[in-house]
Design a protein around this motif. Sequence first.
Motif, short mmCIF file in Angstrom:
data_model
loop_
_atom_site.label_atom_id
_atom_site.label_comp_id
_atom_site.label_asym_id
_atom_site.label_seq_id
_atom_site.Cartn_x
_atom_site.Cartn_y
_atom_site.Cartn_z
N LEU A 57 4.83 6.16 58.49
CA LEU A 57 5.27 7.62 58.67
C LEU A 57 6.04 7.61 59.89
N LYS A 58 6.00 6.99 60.87
CA LYS A 58 6.86 7.03 62.28
C LYS A 58 8.43 6.72 61.76
N ARG A 59 8.70 5.72 60.84
CA ARG A 59 10.09 5.26 60.32
C ARG A 59 10.47 6.51 59.66
N ILE A 60 9.60 7.07 58.74
CA ILE A 60 10.23 8.20 57.86
C ILE A 60 10.77 9.37 59.01
N ASP A 65 14.52 12.89 61.35
CA ASP A 65 14.73 13.75 62.60
C ASP A 65 15.30 13.05 63.83
N GLY A 66 15.48 11.71 63.89
CA GLY A 66 15.83 11.08 64.92
C GLY A 66 14.68 10.37 65.71
N GLU A 69 10.82 10.37 70.63
CA GLU A 69 10.94 11.05 71.83
C GLU A 69 11.72 12.34 71.80
N THR A 70 12.40 12.67 70.84
CA THR A 70 13.29 13.89 70.77
C THR A 70 12.79 15.16 69.61
N ILE A 71 11.90 14.69 69.04
CA ILE A 71 11.32 15.50 67.95
C ILE A 71 10.30 16.70 68.69
#
Length: 79
Positions: A57-60, A65-66, A69-71
Motif C-alpha cells: 500500500l505504501k509503495r502504491i 502521490d510521491g 512525507e509530502t502527502i
Amino acid sequence: MNNREKNIETICWILGLKHEAKSKIREYINEFGTKSFLLNYKALDFTSEEKEKIGVLKRILETLDGDIETIDFGEEDDY
C-alpha cells in the motif's frame, strides 16, 4: 466520521485486515496519524504478511502521490 477514522477504515478495507490488526492500526493512527503509521509500520507489532501488505500500500501511494512525507492525509496535524 473524521479523516483519521476514514483513513483507518480505508486502509483496513484495502488490505483486508480485521480484528487484532485493525485494532493496532486504529490505535496507532489515532495517536500518531496516518503518515506516521506508513513511515513506521515496520517497527510495529504486525505479522510479516501484514507488514508486506502495508508495504505494498505504501509503495502504491508513493507511486501515485510521491513521498509519504509530502502527502496530505487530511488530518489536522498533518504538515
